[in-house]
Write a protein that holds these residues in place. Sequence first.
Motif, PDB file in Angstrom:
ATOM      1  N   THR A  53      -4.727  21.956 -35.532  1.00 45.92           N
ATOM      2  CA  THR A  53      -3.313  21.589 -35.547  1.00 45.92           C
ATOM      3  C   THR A  53      -2.660  21.841 -34.197  1.00 45.92           C
ATOM      4  N   GLY A  54      -2.968  22.962 -33.574  1.00 42.15           N
ATOM      5  CA  GLY A  54      -2.404  23.257 -32.262  1.00 42.15           C
ATOM      6  C   GLY A  54      -2.812  22.239 -31.216  1.00 42.15           C
ATOM      7  N   PHE A  55      -4.086  21.845 -31.237  1.00 39.42           N
ATOM      8  CA  PHE A  55      -4.568  20.819 -30.303  1.00 39.42           C
ATOM      9  C   PHE A  55      -3.834  19.502 -30.522  1.00 39.42           C
ATOM     10  N   ALA A  56      -3.695  19.098 -31.786  1.00 40.49           N
ATOM     11  CA  ALA A  56      -3.056  17.818 -32.103  1.00 40.49           C
ATOM     12  C   ALA A  56      -1.584  17.811 -31.712  1.00 40.49           C
ATOM     13  N   ILE A  57      -0.869  18.914 -31.958  1.00 39.28           N
ATOM     14  CA  ILE A  57       0.563  18.964 -31.637  1.00 39.28           C
ATOM     15  C   ILE A  57       0.789  18.875 -30.128  1.00 39.28           C
ATOM     16  N   SER A  58       0.025  19.643 -29.354  1.00 41.80           N
ATOM     17  CA  SER A  58       0.200  19.601 -27.902  1.00 41.80           C
ATOM     18  C   SER A  58      -0.204  18.243 -27.334  1.00 41.80           C
ATOM     19  N   LEU A  59      -1.246  17.623 -27.902  1.00 43.07           N
ATOM     20  CA  LEU A  59      -1.661  16.298 -27.435  1.00 43.07           C
ATOM     21  C   LEU A  59      -0.596  15.256 -27.763  1.00 43.07           C
ATOM     22  N   MET A  60       0.010  15.355 -28.941  1.00 40.78           N
ATOM     23  CA  MET A  60       1.066  14.399 -29.324  1.00 40.78           C
ATOM     24  C   MET A  60       2.271  14.515 -28.392  1.00 40.78           C
ATOM     25  N   ILE A  61       2.680  15.744 -28.102  1.00 38.87           N
ATOM     26  CA  ILE A  61       3.801  15.932 -27.176  1.00 38.87           C
ATOM     27  C   ILE A  61       3.453  15.374 -25.802  1.00 38.87           C
ATOM     28  N   GLY A  62       2.217  15.615 -25.350  1.00 35.20           N
ATOM     29  CA  GLY A  62       1.785  15.106 -24.056  1.00 35.20           C
ATOM     30  C   GLY A  62       1.739  13.590 -23.999  1.00 35.20           C
ATOM     31  N   VAL A  63       1.346  12.940 -25.089  1.00 39.39           N
ATOM     32  CA  VAL A  63       1.285  11.476 -25.127  1.00 39.39           C
ATOM     33  C   VAL A  63       2.676  10.876 -24.991  1.00 39.39           C
ATOM     34  N   PHE A  64       3.642  11.400 -25.735  1.00 47.51           N
ATOM     35  CA  PHE A  64       5.018  10.901 -25.624  1.00 47.51           C
ATOM     36  C   PHE A  64       5.554  11.095 -24.210  1.00 47.51           C
ATOM     37  N   ALA A  65       5.293  12.271 -23.627  1.00 45.35           N
ATOM     38  CA  ALA A  65       5.779  12.535 -22.270  1.00 45.35           C
ATOM     39  C   ALA A  65       5.093  11.641 -21.251  1.00 45.35           C
ATOM     40  N   SER A  66       3.785  11.384 -21.426  1.00 45.32           N
ATOM     41  CA  SER A  66       3.058  10.539 -20.471  1.00 45.32           C
ATOM     42  C   SER A  66       3.544   9.097 -20.527  1.00 45.32           C
ATOM     43  N   MET A  67       3.855   8.589 -21.723  1.00 51.10           N
ATOM     44  CA  MET A  67       4.394   7.235 -21.839  1.00 51.10           C
ATOM     45  C   MET A  67       5.750   7.137 -21.139  1.00 51.10           C
ATOM     46  N   PHE A  68       6.570   8.155 -21.295  1.00 52.85           N
ATOM     47  CA  PHE A  68       7.887   8.149 -20.651  1.00 52.85           C
ATOM     48  C   PHE A  68       7.757   8.155 -19.126  1.00 52.85           C
ATOM     49  N   THR A  69       6.927   9.043 -18.598  1.00 55.42           N
ATOM     50  CA  THR A  69       6.809   9.144 -17.135  1.00 55.42           C
ATOM     51  C   THR A  69       6.148   7.919 -16.524  1.00 55.42           C
ATOM     52  N   ALA A  70       5.145   7.344 -17.211  1.00 59.80           N
ATOM     53  CA  ALA A  70       4.451   6.182 -16.654  1.00 59.80           C
ATOM     54  C   ALA A  70       5.359   4.951 -16.624  1.00 59.80           C
ATOM     55  N   VAL A  71       6.123   4.748 -17.695  1.00 57.92           N
ATOM     56  CA  VAL A  71       6.921   3.531 -17.805  1.00 57.92           C
ATOM     57  C   VAL A  71       8.291   3.671 -17.140  1.00 57.92           C
ATOM     58  N   VAL A  72       8.875   4.857 -17.195  1.00 56.37           N
ATOM     59  CA  VAL A  72      10.224   5.041 -16.656  1.00 56.37           C
ATOM     60  C   VAL A  72      10.184   5.622 -15.246  1.00 56.37           C
ATOM     61  N   VAL A  73       9.533   6.766 -15.070  1.00 56.60           N
ATOM     62  CA  VAL A  73       9.557   7.441 -13.765  1.00 56.60           C
ATOM     63  C   VAL A  73       8.783   6.638 -12.723  1.00 56.60           C
ATOM     64  N   SER A  74       7.520   6.291 -13.014  1.00 56.76           N
ATOM     65  CA  SER A  74       6.705   5.557 -12.036  1.00 56.76           C
ATOM     66  C   SER A  74       7.334   4.206 -11.716  1.00 56.76           C
ATOM     67  N   ARG A  75       7.838   3.499 -12.718  1.00 60.24           N
ATOM     68  CA  ARG A  75       8.415   2.171 -12.506  1.00 60.24           C
ATOM     69  C   ARG A  75       9.636   2.235 -11.580  1.00 60.24           C
ATOM     70  N   ASN A  76      10.525   3.179 -11.826  1.00 61.18           N
ATOM     71  CA  ASN A  76      11.725   3.281 -11.005  1.00 61.18           C
ATOM     72  C   ASN A  76      11.420   3.738  -9.592  1.00 61.18           C
ATOM     73  N   LEU A  77      10.452   4.613  -9.425  1.00 59.55           N
ATOM     74  CA  LEU A  77      10.075   5.056  -8.080  1.00 59.55           C
ATOM     75  C   LEU A  77       9.460   3.913  -7.278  1.00 59.55           C
ATOM     76  N   LEU A  78       8.609   3.097  -7.910  1.00 60.22           N
ATOM     77  CA  LEU A  78       8.025   1.954  -7.211  1.00 60.22           C
ATOM     78  C   LEU A  78       9.094   0.929  -6.833  1.00 60.22           C
TER      79      LEU A  78
END
Length: 398
Positions: free
Chosen positions: A342-367
Motif C-alpha cells: 500500500t505504501g508503494f502504491a500510494i507514493s507511486l500514485m502521488i508521483g504519477v499525478f505530479a509527473s503529469m503536471f510537471t511534464a505538461v504544464v511546467v516543461s511546456r511553459n518553459l519551452l
Amino acid sequence: EREDVLTVLVRLEQPFTSLDQDGPRTFRIKTNTLGASRKDEIRDTFAEQLGVPVESFQVNSGIDEAKSLIGQTARLEFKERTCSDRFCIDFTDSDIGLTGDDLERADPVVDSTGIGWSISIQFNDRGTDIFSDLTRRITGVETKRIAIILDDEQLLAPVARAWIRDGRSEITGNFTREEVRTRSIQLDSGRLPVPLKIIQESDVDALLGSESLKRSLMAGIVGLGLVMLFMVAYYRMAGLVAAVSLVVYSLIVLAIFKMIPITLTLSHIGGFILSIGMAVDANVLIFERMKEEVRIGRTLASSMEVGFNRAWPAIRDGNFSTLITCIVLIWFGDRLGGGLITGFAISLMIGVFASMFTAVVVSRNLLQLLAWIGLGRKISLFTPERLRRAGDAAAGGS
C-alpha cells in the motif's frame, strides 16, 4: 549535603543531567538511563557513605520504560464484548478461550495507508481458528467489540471491520509512534508465561540509521544528478528544461508527503524513485516528437505545440495504466494487510499525478518561454543531432 551527594556520584562515575534538592536530606537526581545492577550499587553506596536511603527510581527514559514493561509478568486475554448500545458505555465481556498464549507476535508498524501508526498482530494456528470465528460473527455488528484485557485492565477494544481468516490483523486508530510501541511491548509481554530478567545490557549508538540515511540521500542525489546530466548533454536546452521540471516535480511530491503527512519507508521511497523515471520518460516522449516535427520543416515554436499534442496521448495512456495498477495494489494491500504494498502504491500514485503536471504544464511553459525570447531560431541548442529539414533535403536533391 549537596556536596556530599556530588562526591558520591563522582566516585561512582555516574553521569547525570541535573541534581535538585527538594528539602532537608531530600534530593532528586536525573539521568538518561540506569541499569538494574547500577541501581543496586547506587542504593548501597548512598546507604553506606551518607546514611541516606534511596526512596525510589522513577523511569524517565524510553530505555528504562521498555525494560520496566518487559520485566512485568502479565496475563493477556481476548474477549468478546457485547455493548448495550453503539456507544458501548455499558457492556459485558464473555470468555472465548483466546489468550496471550495464542499470540505469536505484536509489532508497531506504519498503517496500511502509510499515514499513521498501527499495531500488527499475528496468532498461531489455534488462535487463528478462534479469531477467525470471532471476527466472522461480530463483523458489521455495532454492539460488538474485541476486548483486549491485560492483567484485568482494558488495554484496547477495537471493532472488527472484516472477517479475518489468516490470523493476521492490524489494530488502527489515532495512535502516536510511542503509543503503538508501548502497546506492542505490552501485548508481547502478555504472551510470555514467565517474567523476563535482564542478565546483560549494552548501549549502542544510533549510528547505523544515521549512516544509512546519509547514504540513501547521497544515492538519491547522485542518481538525480546523473539523470539531469544525461538530459542536458543529449537534449541541451530542452534537457535543461527537463532538469528544472524534475526539480519542481521532486519539490511538489515531497511537499505533498509533508502535508498529508506520510512517514517515508523503503516502499514509499521505491515508489517515489520509480515515478521520477516516469517523469523523465514523459519529457523524452515530448522532445522526440518535437525533433520529428523539426525534421519536416516546422519552426521550433510550432514543433513544440504539435509535439506536445502528439505526445500527450501516449503520456496519458501510460500514466493512467499505472494509476489503475496503483488502485489495484491499494485495494489488495488494504484487504490483505500489506503495508509495504500500500505504501508503494500510494507514493507511486502521488508521483504519477505530479509527473503529469510537471511534464505538461511546467516543461511546456518553459519551452514556450525559450522560443519567445528568441532561442527558437537556434535548433542546434535543442538537440545534438544535425537535423536536416525536409525542405533542405529536397533542395539538395534538385
